[in-house]
Enzyme design. Structure first.
Site, PDB file in Angstrom:
ATOM      1  N   ALA A 155      -8.325  52.404  41.613  1.00  0.00           N
ATOM      2  CA  ALA A 155      -8.173  51.190  40.794  1.00  0.00           C
ATOM      3  C   ALA A 155      -7.181  51.485  39.671  1.00  0.00           C
ATOM      4  CB  ALA A 155      -9.529  50.811  40.206  1.00  0.00           C
ATOM      5  N   GLU A 194     -14.068  59.222  39.700  1.00  0.00           N
ATOM      6  CA  GLU A 194     -14.473  58.295  38.639  1.00  0.00           C
ATOM      7  C   GLU A 194     -15.322  58.950  37.559  1.00  0.00           C
ATOM      8  OE1 GLU A 194     -14.436  57.786  41.831  1.00  0.00           O
ATOM      9  OE2 GLU A 194     -13.808  55.738  42.304  1.00  0.00           O
ATOM     10  N   GLU A 242     -12.197  54.389  48.627  1.00  0.00           N
ATOM     11  CA  GLU A 242     -13.220  53.372  48.958  1.00  0.00           C
ATOM     12  C   GLU A 242     -12.651  52.288  49.856  1.00  0.00           C
ATOM     13  OE1 GLU A 242     -14.125  52.988  44.711  1.00  0.00           O
ATOM     14  OE2 GLU A 242     -16.212  53.233  45.273  1.00  0.00           O
ATOM     15  N   GLY A 267     -10.929  54.093  44.100  1.00  0.00           N
ATOM     16  CA  GLY A 267     -10.897  52.848  44.879  1.00  0.00           C
ATOM     17  C   GLY A 267     -10.012  52.960  46.100  1.00  0.00           C
TER      18      GLY A 267
HETATM   19  N1  T1G Z   1      -4.469  53.866  37.357  1.00  0.00           N
HETATM   20  C1  T1G Z   1      -3.378  53.674  36.579  1.00  0.00           C
HETATM   21  N2  T1G Z   1      -2.412  54.604  36.393  1.00  0.00           N
HETATM   22  C2  T1G Z   1      -2.568  55.776  37.024  1.00  0.00           C
HETATM   23  C3  T1G Z   1      -3.681  56.051  37.854  1.00  0.00           C
HETATM   24  C4  T1G Z   1      -4.646  55.027  38.014  1.00  0.00           C
HETATM   25  N3  T1G Z   1      -5.696  55.184  38.806  1.00  0.00           N
HETATM   26  N4  T1G Z   1      -3.527  57.315  38.335  1.00  0.00           N
HETATM   27  C5  T1G Z   1      -2.386  57.789  37.823  1.00  0.00           C
HETATM   28  N5  T1G Z   1      -1.801  56.882  37.042  1.00  0.00           N
HETATM   29  C6  T1G Z   1      -0.531  57.011  36.338  1.00  0.00           C
HETATM   30  C7  T1G Z   1      -0.585  58.065  35.240  1.00  0.00           C
HETATM   31  O1  T1G Z   1      -1.084  57.472  34.043  1.00  0.00           O
HETATM   32  C8  T1G Z   1       0.884  58.428  35.140  1.00  0.00           C
HETATM   33  O2  T1G Z   1       1.500  57.354  34.432  1.00  0.00           O
HETATM   34  C9  T1G Z   1       1.376  58.342  36.573  1.00  0.00           C
HETATM   35  O3  T1G Z   1       0.423  57.502  37.259  1.00  0.00           O
HETATM   36  C10 T1G Z   1       1.441  59.663  37.268  1.00  0.00           C
HETATM   37  O4  T1G Z   1       0.152  60.265  37.098  1.00  0.00           O
HETATM   38  C11 T1G Z   1     -13.500  51.053  41.738  1.00  0.00           C
HETATM   39  C12 T1G Z   1     -13.032  52.060  39.351  1.00  0.00           C
HETATM   40  C13 T1G Z   1      -3.392  60.329  41.314  1.00  0.00           C
HETATM   41  C14 T1G Z   1      -3.827  62.806  41.304  1.00  0.00           C
HETATM   42  O5  T1G Z   1      -9.235  58.650  38.551  1.00  0.00           O
HETATM   43  O6  T1G Z   1      -5.911  61.940  39.175  1.00  0.00           O
HETATM   44  O7  T1G Z   1     -10.818  53.754  41.323  1.00  0.00           O
HETATM   45  O8  T1G Z   1       2.376  58.666  32.483  1.00  0.00           O
HETATM   46  O9  T1G Z   1       1.010  62.307  35.937  1.00  0.00           O
HETATM   47  O10 T1G Z   1      -0.007  64.684  38.512  1.00  0.00           O
HETATM   48  O11 T1G Z   1     -14.376  53.144  42.189  1.00  0.00           O
HETATM   49  O12 T1G Z   1      -2.768  60.645  38.484  1.00  0.00           O
HETATM   50  O13 T1G Z   1       3.833  58.228  34.473  1.00  0.00           O
HETATM   51  O14 T1G Z   1       3.169  56.334  32.932  1.00  0.00           O
HETATM   52  O15 T1G Z   1      -1.373  62.204  36.847  1.00  0.00           O
HETATM   53  O16 T1G Z   1       0.983  63.445  40.550  1.00  0.00           O
HETATM   54  C15 T1G Z   1     -10.005  56.513  40.059  1.00  0.00           C
HETATM   55  C16 T1G Z   1      -6.507  59.315  38.429  1.00  0.00           C
HETATM   56  C17 T1G Z   1      -9.678  55.306  39.240  1.00  0.00           C
HETATM   57  C18 T1G Z   1      -7.217  59.020  39.749  1.00  0.00           C
HETATM   58  C19 T1G Z   1      -1.613  61.918  40.603  1.00  0.00           C
HETATM   59  N6  T1G Z   1      -8.790  57.281  40.269  1.00  0.00           N
HETATM   60  N7  T1G Z   1      -5.187  59.827  38.687  1.00  0.00           N
HETATM   61  O17 T1G Z   1      -1.380  63.054  39.792  1.00  0.00           O
HETATM   62  O18 T1G Z   1       0.629  62.275  38.438  1.00  0.00           O
HETATM   63  S1  T1G Z   1     -11.138  54.411  38.889  1.00  0.00           S
HETATM   64  C20 T1G Z   1      -8.504  58.304  39.448  1.00  0.00           C
HETATM   65  C21 T1G Z   1      -5.020  61.131  39.016  1.00  0.00           C
HETATM   66  C22 T1G Z   1     -11.550  53.723  40.367  1.00  0.00           C
HETATM   67  C23 T1G Z   1     -13.193  52.518  41.752  1.00  0.00           C
HETATM   68  C24 T1G Z   1     -12.896  53.068  40.408  1.00  0.00           C
HETATM   69  C25 T1G Z   1      -3.601  61.563  39.161  1.00  0.00           C
HETATM   70  C26 T1G Z   1      -3.115  61.633  40.622  1.00  0.00           C
HETATM   71  P1  T1G Z   1       2.810  57.676  33.531  1.00  0.00           P
HETATM   72  P2  T1G Z   1       0.059  61.848  36.993  1.00  0.00           P
HETATM   73  P3  T1G Z   1       0.102  63.453  39.345  1.00  0.00           P
END
Ligand code: T1G
Length: 692
Positions: A61, A125, A105, A102
């Site tokens: 998400a 999450e 999921e 997500g």
């Molecule tokens: N949403 C928005 N922006 C995101 C994002 C996300 N989920 N994941 C990464 N970014 C942005 C980050 O801020 C950065 O932005 C750029 O992407 C590169 O990220 C319903 C509710 C995927 C392993 O927790 O672990 O789904 O600084 O530098 O090292 O159950 O990003 O360039 O402007 O980290 O290659 C669950 C979080 C969400 C994954 C990539 N997902 N992200 O790593 O790049 S909650 C997460 C990561 C959810 C559902 C629930 C990592 C990555 P900018 P980066 P990276």
């Protein structure tokens, strides 16, 4: 729309296209939903493949949308997932690189999943103070088993796709071109009915009550201050004890509750704050970086050795220079011992140990380091010593080498002036132990070149540090704030507290260590040296004399076997010192201060708000680029409790008007001038605004 649609033969392909990681924001969800409607309506389409463009299938998400109306705007993620699962044609997820949250999921709702090896599979999450909120806690146990699912969901850590190849999560691993393989798979299953649904798989886990009770006890013990991990356990338990739709409902209720918690907002703030810190407004991301293929460290002391380890850990060869063989041998022996201890804990293999030790070499000659791409001095914190070292580096180092200082408070611009290349000089302030603490204050001198700054920020990521840019001032960001914190701690002793009460109060608030235990660990003589300078430079800044009296007693802390507390040989546990407590009480009498009972709340407010007020000045002077940078400094370098999001985030949570009101109350007490509010703080409070 942030999803592309095309038809290849009888297979529709929906490609998420929302760089950088295909976050499932509204536009992406709408694109997927429209693609599904088209594909389901078109008779010629026999099956549907969903995949992601670029570097991810989907990172989940879009966290940036959380706590905004967009998160639930239809088609929300649940609608998209339900549409996939209810489709009357097979939907196949083609997973590569990253399938998280997500994103995973969404794949779990598909009828089939194929994957490339090496993809990071996770439900992370919990690291945001949440739990999988789109069916992950109910579907993942059904395909990988309860125990694997519980570990993945409670840890939030990624698992490589090939490790899950033998489970029902993936119907096929695609070694070659993913799209080619996915299309072929789709054609193979196009006519298969009934369509397999993860929801129809029964969780088979006998005696699950006992297992989950054990899990609750274990997770509960580890997740103090954070509600999400235990809720994750409850939801995975529901997959084994409830009907699927009831489990989904239970998960949704818990997810929504967690979304509103301060702890989750703090963790999300940390997630974005760490990433924002690497952005430097006047230094574009595409600024050319100088190659860093080798490094040199001046000084093999505790800091120098620790800094060298960071480079070796990142695979960068590093030379450590000392003046005397004995000091060099001692320093390298400490490095070896550190790695041996890590190996004993099973966190380092012998091969890695050998590799890393092989990357660190010692020398007594400046001539040996002249070709290094970066040199970091970690010598004695005295300007005269720095001058000698930088004079020498200026003579010796190749053109284009980055000349960095690990100074923790000295004027970097003055240090740069000792060279003919101030544009190549930068501050890299590591925190002890340098091979452990994540924080790296990157001090930008007035003449530091933009490419030097960009290179150092990139290097900080390579050596797994959280780089935060600081302007030049005494103490930069962290130490400048901690000085005010220490001043208040001293005043509290004079007015009625004893060290243990102050430490316990702030540790109950969540700090890893209170000011007096911290002083005993770091060395009380460090602060003493700084205060001696202050008494000359800043006679207007009042300090409690208790810390000086302590040092005059030779009680520097653990290193002298006694400090604010007593210590037993070989035991780092602090024991109350009647001698010190009597000294404090007598001192109050000597300065005619009537001791009074001081509440824990007052202790916490005075310690934390003293830092918030100084931070506001740091912000308005432009020393820090943004409030979240200051939070990153305190969360990664000073043991500020993560569940409170950092000093600025915490002040926002309390409400800046309430912070100002408390400061006004303390201004009526001793040293009222201490509590003069920073203009920025007053302005934001008056306008009902926040720092972040
Ligand atoms: N949403 C928005 N922006 C995101 C994002 C996300 N989920 N994941 C990464 N970014 C942005 C980050 O801020 C950065 O932005 C750029 O992407 C590169 O990220 C319903 C509710 C995927 C392993 O927790 O672990 O789904 O600084 O530098 O090292 O159950 O990003 O360039 O402007 O980290 O290659 C669950 C979080 C969400 C994954 C990539 N997902 N992200 O790593 O790049 S909650 C997460 C990561 C959810 C559902 C629930 C990592 C990555 P900018 P980066 P990276």
């Amino acid at each position: 729309m942030s999803a592309n649609y095309e038809v290849k033969g009888s297979i529709a392909v929906i490609t998420l296209n929302n760089p950088p990681v295909n976050g499932l924001g509204y536009a992406t969800r709408a694109g997927i939903f429209d693609g599904l409607k088209k594909a389901l309506a078109k008779r010629a389409v026999k099956a549907i493949v969903i995949t992601g463009a670029g570097r991810a299938f989907s990172g989940g998400a879009d966290i940036k949308e959380f706590n905004t109306p967009k998160t639930t705007l239809e088609p929300n993620l649940h609608t998209v997932i339900a549409t996939i699962e209810a489709a009357d044609k097979p939907v196949i997820a083609a997973v590569h690189s990253v399938a998280m949250g997500g994103g995973l999921e969404l794949a779990l709702a598909c009828h089939y999943r194929v994957a490339s090896p090496g993809a990071q599979i996770a439900l992370p999450e919990v690291k945001l103070g949440l739990l999988p909120g789109a069916g992950g806690t109910q579907r993942l146990p059904r395909v990988v088993g309860v125990e694997t699912a519980l570990n993945m969901i409670v840890s939030g850590n990624p698992v490589p796709s090939e490790k899950l190849a033998g489970t029902k999560l993936f119907d096929q691993m695609i070694e070659g071109d993913l799209m080619t393989g996915a299309i072929a798979f789709a054609e193979k299953v196009a006519a298969v009915r009934p369509l397999p649904k993860v929801r129809d798989i029964k969780v088979d886990y006998p005696n699950h009550e006992a297992f989950f009770q054990f899990a609750r006890n274990t997770v509960g013990a580890m997740s103090k201050n954070f509600p999400a991990p235990l809720k994750c356990v409850d939801c995975v338990a529901a997959s084994a004890s409830m009907k699927f739709d009831d489990g989904l409902k239970f998960e949704r209720e818990n997810f929504l509750a967690l979304m509103q918690t301060t702890e989750s907002k703090a963790l999300r703030h940390f997630f974005f704050g760490e990433r924002a810190a690497s952005k430097i407004p006047d230094v574009p991301d595409d600024t050319p970086k100088r190659p860093i293929k080798s490094a040199a460290i001046i000084g093999a002391g505790t800091m120098g050795g620790g800094i060298a380890m960071n480079f070796a850990n990142a695979g960068i060869p590093v030379k450590v220079l000392e003046m005397k063989q004995e000091a060099l041998d001692k320093g390298l022996a400490t490095v070896r011992r550190n790695y041996e201890n890590t190996m004993k804990k099973g966190k380092l293999t012998q091969q890695k140990f050998d590799e890393r030790m092989g990357l660190i070499t010692g020398t007594l000659s400046y001539d040996d380091i002249k070709d290094a791409d970066i040199v970091i001095e970690a010598v004695f914190e005295e300007m005269g010593v720095k001058e000698k070292v930088f004079n020498k580096l200026d003579q010796v180092m190749k053109p284009g080498a980055i000349l960095a200082s690990n100074t923790s408070t000295l004027d970097l611009n003055k240090i740069a002036s000792f060279t003919k290349r101030p544009q190549d000089v930068i501050g890299t302030h590591f925190f002890s132990p340098a091979n452990v603490m994540k924080l790296l204050e990157i001090v930008r001198g007035e003449k530091t070149a933009k490419d030097v700054l960009a290179t150092t920020m990139t290097l900080s990521k390579k050596i797994k540090k959280t780089g935060v840019v600081s302007g030049v001032c005494d103490g930069f960001i962290g130490n400048r704030m901690i000085e005010q914190y220490s001043r208040q701690a001293g005043f509290l002793l004079e007015e009625g507290c004893l060290p243990e009460q102050v430490d316990k109060a702030i540790e109950k608030f969540g700090f890893a260590m209170g000011p007096f235990r911290m002083g005993d660990m770091a060395g009380n003589d460090i602060g003493w040296a700084i205060r001696k300078r202050r008494y000359v430079e800043r006679p207007d800044m009042k300090y409690s004399k208790t810390a000086d009296l302590l040092c005059e007693m030779g009680r520097y802390g653990q290193k002298t076997g006694a400090g604010w507390y007593d210590y037993k040989p070989g035991d780092r546990k602090p024991y109350l010192s009647q001698l010190v407590n009597d000294m404090i009480i007598k001192h109050s009498t000597d300065i005619k201060v009537r001791r009074r009972k001081i509440s824990d709340q007052e202790i916490v407010e005075r310690l934390v708000y003293s830092m918030v007020n100084e931070a506001a000045r740091i912000l308005e002077e432009g020393i820090a680029q943004r409030a979240s940078d200051i939070d990153m400094v305190y969360l990664t370098g000073y043991g500020f409790p993560l569940h409170r999001g950092g000093p600025m985030f915490y002040a926002d949570t309390v409400g800046l008007p309430n912070v100002v009101t408390a400061m006004k109350k303390y201004a009526k007490g001793r040293h009222g001038e201490f509590w003069k509010p920073a203009p920025l703080l007053t302005k934001l409070a008056r306008k009902g605004k926040t720092f972040n």
